[in-house]
Design a protein around this motif. Structure first.
Motif, short mmCIF file in Angstrom:
data_model
loop_
_atom_site.label_atom_id
_atom_site.label_comp_id
_atom_site.label_asym_id
_atom_site.label_seq_id
_atom_site.Cartn_x
_atom_site.Cartn_y
_atom_site.Cartn_z
N ASN A 121 -13.78 10.36 4.70
CA ASN A 121 -13.69 9.13 5.46
C ASN A 121 -13.72 9.47 6.95
O ASN A 121 -12.72 9.77 7.56
N SER B 130 0.81 -1.22 0.00
CA SER B 130 0.00 0.00 0.00
C SER B 130 0.84 1.27 0.00
O SER B 130 0.38 2.33 -0.43
N ALA C 231 -0.24 4.47 -2.11
CA ALA C 231 -0.26 4.41 -3.57
C ALA C 231 -1.55 5.03 -4.08
O ALA C 231 -2.59 5.01 -3.40
N ASP C 232 -1.51 5.58 -5.28
CA ASP C 232 -2.67 6.28 -5.85
C ASP C 232 -3.90 5.39 -5.95
O ASP C 232 -5.03 5.86 -5.81
N HIS C 233 -3.69 4.09 -6.16
CA HIS C 233 -4.84 3.20 -6.35
C HIS C 233 -5.42 2.69 -5.03
O HIS C 233 -6.45 2.03 -5.02
N VAL C 234 -4.77 3.00 -3.92
CA VAL C 234 -5.24 2.55 -2.61
C VAL C 234 -6.06 3.64 -1.95
O VAL C 234 -5.63 4.79 -1.87
N ALA C 235 -7.25 3.29 -1.46
CA ALA C 235 -8.14 4.26 -0.81
C ALA C 235 -8.27 5.51 -1.67
O ALA C 235 -8.14 6.64 -1.19
N ARG C 236 -8.55 5.30 -2.94
CA ARG C 236 -8.61 6.40 -3.90
C ARG C 236 -9.58 7.49 -3.43
O ARG C 236 -10.71 7.23 -3.07
N GLY C 237 -9.11 8.73 -3.44
CA GLY C 237 -9.93 9.86 -3.06
C GLY C 237 -10.05 10.08 -1.57
O GLY C 237 -10.69 11.05 -1.14
N GLN C 238 -9.47 9.22 -0.76
CA GLN C 238 -9.56 9.34 0.69
C GLN C 238 -8.29 9.97 1.26
O GLN C 238 -7.20 9.76 0.76
N THR C 239 -8.46 10.73 2.33
CA THR C 239 -7.34 11.33 3.03
C THR C 239 -7.54 11.20 4.53
O THR C 239 -8.61 10.79 4.98
N ALA D 135 -7.95 6.69 5.85
CA ALA D 135 -7.36 6.12 4.64
C ALA D 135 -6.41 4.98 4.97
O ALA D 135 -6.14 4.14 4.10
#
Length: 278
Positions: free
Chosen positions: A263, A231, A239-247, A251
């Motif tokens: 989130n 991750s 990574a960009d593909h992990v929890a996309r759009g979450q901060t 996340a």
């Protein structure tokens, strides 16, 4: 199994002490070996300072990281720290029991962590810097559980509660203090309304707590994302593909719930509320 109970409350009739005794009774009845660290009873030194290093690597400048690593590697830590590390390393599971004071653990318990989590053991493991952290490290394979007594009502700590979600307030402990050095952290057990608890509340708390303790080695841990599981390609950022759009905090937990585009909460099982009385 061996279970270490670490607890911090100066009052013997407190909810915290009641949970300690129930845990010890329940685990002993199931054949487990209990070790205890009653921090107030021990008169634990909470301040992490130069007195922790009777044999200094550098007598001219106090670097806590350097001195901690030197003392741990060379067997010259103070006796109280060595004893707590001995118990920790022997334990298959660690339960921290404490009241929520100003949104965290009491200072005496934070000081226990500060002094016992030595460089080379809890961080800087095997002299490899940050190579082994968040899911790996000196405490890998051990289970950890928080049992927290909260004075206020549960709604104050709900996802939109005025105090903030309890699971987020405890994140520095669950994800940082415990998961960082490799422990598998179980969903927190929380007793709400502890400041106004009545007999019925005590009975409900006892029943719920016994169940949690009985499942200490069976319940699924919180799904914190490990550093070295793919991750975090650079060991720093998702990574960009992990929890996309979450901060933010959520996340870093697989399966965290998105609310209103943010989130805001952990999976429902992250904190198990016990009761609210009053």
């Amino acid at each position: 199994m061996k279970v270490l109970l670490v607890y911090a409350h100066p009052e013997r009739t407190s909810v915290t002490h009641h949970l300690v005794e129930l845990a010890a009774e329940t685990l002993t009845a199931r054949g487990h070996e209990i070790m205890r660290s009653d921090l107030y009873g021990m008169g634990w030194k909470a301040v992490f300072d130069g007195r922790d290093f009777p044999q200094r690597a550098d007598p001219n400048r106090l670097s806590l990281i350097e001195e901690s690593g030197h003392a741990f590697a060379n067997g010259c830590q103070t006796r109280d720290v060595e004893e707590e590390q001995r118990k920790l390393l022997a334990a298959d599971a660690v339960i921290l029991l404490f009241p929520l004071w100003w949104y965290s653990m009491p200072a005496i318990m934070k000081g226990w962590v500060d002094r016992v989590w030595a460089y080379g053991l809890a961080y800087g493991y095997q002299g490899a810097g940050n190579a082994h952290r968040y899911g790996e490290g000196g405490f890998a394979g051990k289970r950890a559980l928080l049992a927290v007594s909260v004075g206020g009502p549960e709604q104050d700590y709900s996802p939109r509660g005025i105090n903030g979600p309890l699971e987020q307030l405890l994140f520095p402990i669950t994800h940082g203090t415990l998961f960082f050095p490799g422990m598998q952290v179980l969903p927190t057990f929380a007793v709400y309304g502890a400041a106004t608890i009545g007999a019925q509340g005590v009975a409900e708390a006892a029943a719920a707590w016994r169940g949690r303790v009985q499942r200490l080695f069976d319940d699924e841990p919180i799904a914190f994302r490990p550093q070295n599981g793919g991750s975090y390609p650079d060991r720093h950022v998702l990574a960009d593909h992990v929890a996309r759009g979450q901060t933010g905090l959520m996340a870093h937990v697989a399966g965290a719930v998105m609310l209103d585009g943010h989130n805001d909460s952990f999976p429902a099982a992250f904190v198990e509320p016990c009761y609210e009385d009053g």
